[in-house]
Design a protein around this motif. Sequence first.
Motif, short mmCIF file in Angstrom:
data_model
loop_
_atom_site.label_atom_id
_atom_site.label_comp_id
_atom_site.label_asym_id
_atom_site.label_seq_id
_atom_site.Cartn_x
_atom_site.Cartn_y
_atom_site.Cartn_z
N VAL A 160 0.84 -1.20 0.00
CA VAL A 160 0.00 0.00 0.00
C VAL A 160 0.88 1.25 0.00
CG1 VAL A 160 -1.67 1.33 1.35
CG2 VAL A 160 -2.00 -1.12 1.05
N ALA A 161 1.92 1.24 0.81
CA ALA A 161 2.82 2.39 0.87
C ALA A 161 3.43 2.66 -0.50
CB ALA A 161 3.92 2.13 1.90
N LYS A 162 3.83 1.62 -1.18
CA LYS A 162 4.43 1.79 -2.52
C LYS A 162 3.40 2.34 -3.51
CE LYS A 162 7.23 -0.54 -5.94
NZ LYS A 162 7.90 -1.74 -6.34
N LEU A 163 2.19 1.79 -3.48
CA LEU A 163 1.12 2.26 -4.38
C LEU A 163 0.72 3.71 -4.08
CD1 LEU A 163 -1.15 -0.93 -4.35
CD2 LEU A 163 0.16 -0.06 -6.30
N MET A 164 0.78 4.09 -2.81
CA MET A 164 0.35 5.42 -2.39
C MET A 164 1.46 6.46 -2.51
SD MET A 164 -2.84 4.90 -1.46
CE MET A 164 -3.32 6.30 -0.51
N GLY A 165 2.67 6.01 -2.83
CA GLY A 165 3.78 6.94 -2.97
C GLY A 165 4.25 7.51 -1.65
N THR A 166 4.25 6.67 -0.60
CA THR A 166 4.66 7.13 0.72
C THR A 166 5.41 6.02 1.45
OG1 THR A 166 3.86 8.28 2.68
CG2 THR A 166 2.49 6.47 1.87
N SER A 167 5.74 6.25 2.70
CA SER A 167 6.45 5.24 3.49
C SER A 167 5.45 4.40 4.28
CB SER A 167 7.42 5.92 4.45
OG SER A 167 6.69 6.61 5.45
N HIS A 168 5.91 3.22 4.71
CA HIS A 168 5.02 2.38 5.52
C HIS A 168 4.73 3.04 6.86
CE1 HIS A 168 9.02 1.16 6.92
NE2 HIS A 168 8.44 0.77 8.03
N THR A 169 5.64 3.87 7.36
CA THR A 169 5.41 4.61 8.61
C THR A 169 4.21 5.54 8.48
OG1 THR A 169 7.80 4.58 8.97
CG2 THR A 169 6.52 6.07 10.35
N VAL B 230 1.71 5.15 6.41
CA VAL B 230 0.51 4.30 6.34
C VAL B 230 0.10 3.88 7.75
CG1 VAL B 230 -0.44 2.11 5.50
CG2 VAL B 230 1.01 3.51 4.00
N TYR B 231 1.05 3.42 8.57
CA TYR B 231 0.72 3.04 9.95
C TYR B 231 0.16 4.22 10.74
CZ TYR B 231 2.81 -1.63 9.66
OH TYR B 231 3.07 -2.93 9.33
N ASP B 232 0.73 5.42 10.54
CA ASP B 232 0.21 6.61 11.22
C ASP B 232 -1.25 6.86 10.86
OD1 ASP B 232 2.62 7.06 12.46
OD2 ASP B 232 3.26 8.67 11.11
N PHE B 233 -1.58 6.71 9.58
CA PHE B 233 -2.96 6.92 9.16
C PHE B 233 -3.88 5.82 9.64
CE2 PHE B 233 -1.47 10.31 6.41
CZ PHE B 233 -2.54 11.19 6.48
N ILE B 234 -3.38 4.61 9.74
CA ILE B 234 -4.20 3.52 10.29
C ILE B 234 -4.62 3.88 11.71
CG2 ILE B 234 -4.10 1.13 11.11
CD1 ILE B 234 -2.35 0.53 8.62
N LYS B 235 -3.67 4.39 12.50
CA LYS B 235 -4.00 4.81 13.88
C LYS B 235 -4.97 5.98 13.88
CE LYS B 235 0.43 3.48 15.86
NZ LYS B 235 1.69 3.99 16.40
N ARG B 236 -4.69 7.00 13.06
CA ARG B 236 -5.53 8.21 13.03
C ARG B 236 -6.95 7.93 12.57
NH1 ARG B 236 -2.28 12.75 9.80
NH2 ARG B 236 -0.29 12.08 10.58
N LEU B 237 -7.08 7.05 11.56
CA LEU B 237 -8.40 6.78 10.99
C LEU B 237 -9.12 5.64 11.70
CD1 LEU B 237 -7.38 7.05 7.21
CD2 LEU B 237 -8.55 8.78 8.59
N ASN B 238 -8.48 5.05 12.72
CA ASN B 238 -9.06 3.93 13.46
C ASN B 238 -9.46 2.78 12.54
OD1 ASN B 238 -8.80 5.05 16.05
ND2 ASN B 238 -10.66 6.27 15.74
N VAL B 239 -8.56 2.44 11.63
CA VAL B 239 -8.81 1.31 10.74
C VAL B 239 -8.55 0.05 11.54
CG1 VAL B 239 -8.13 0.18 8.59
CG2 VAL B 239 -8.16 2.66 8.74
N THR B 240 -9.59 -0.77 11.76
CA THR B 240 -9.47 -1.94 12.64
C THR B 240 -9.27 -3.22 11.86
OG1 THR B 240 -11.87 -2.11 12.64
CG2 THR B 240 -10.85 -0.88 14.46
N LYS B 241 -8.94 -3.11 10.61
CA LYS B 241 -8.74 -4.29 9.77
C LYS B 241 -7.47 -5.03 10.18
CE LYS B 241 -6.97 -5.30 5.24
NZ LYS B 241 -5.92 -6.06 5.84
#
Length: 169
Positions: free
Chosen positions: A143-152, A154-165
């Motif tokens: 996902v990080a590669k597809l989104m043009g960002t780092s995995h860090t 992506v993890y930050d947004f998972i926490k912020r958006l409360n993605v529980t997947k």
Amino acid sequence: MTHNTIRKTNNSNWLLKMGWNKATIEDPLKHILFMRFLGLSPEVLFNQNVGYLPFGKGPYPCLNPVCKQYKKQVIENVETRNSYKNKSPIGYFTCPNCGFSYLRRGPDTKKEDKYRYSRIVDFGDYWREELIRLLKYNSVPKVAKLMGTSHTTVYDFIKRLNVTKQLNQ
């Protein structure tokens, strides 16, 4: 006796006085000389709107890798400010389609500068929605590669958006 030598250290430098000292009125002939030095005619100087465009003329590209308008010239306006540290121009760009917003320090010196940014200001709603959609089927590194960002990020947004997947590793 007036000194007409133009040196940075000369206290009677009429060119510096003309540009910076508003209390002193310089000889109009010196203004004409300077105008001619710049290659300007009175018509151009007084009738044309000459603007400083540190990022060139728009439109500007969207730099959101998941936007359908990626690298297309869709941003019509740039908000320009000066850096408080070194007075260099800073441009703020926002894609009207996806909300991705970035800034870059200028001025541009080559064509490729248009396709870089110094910092992302806001990823935008479309980027966040695409992140959630991609996380359902892909690992964080992919996902990080597809989104043009780092995995860090992506993890930050998972926490912020409360993605529980449950993440695929």
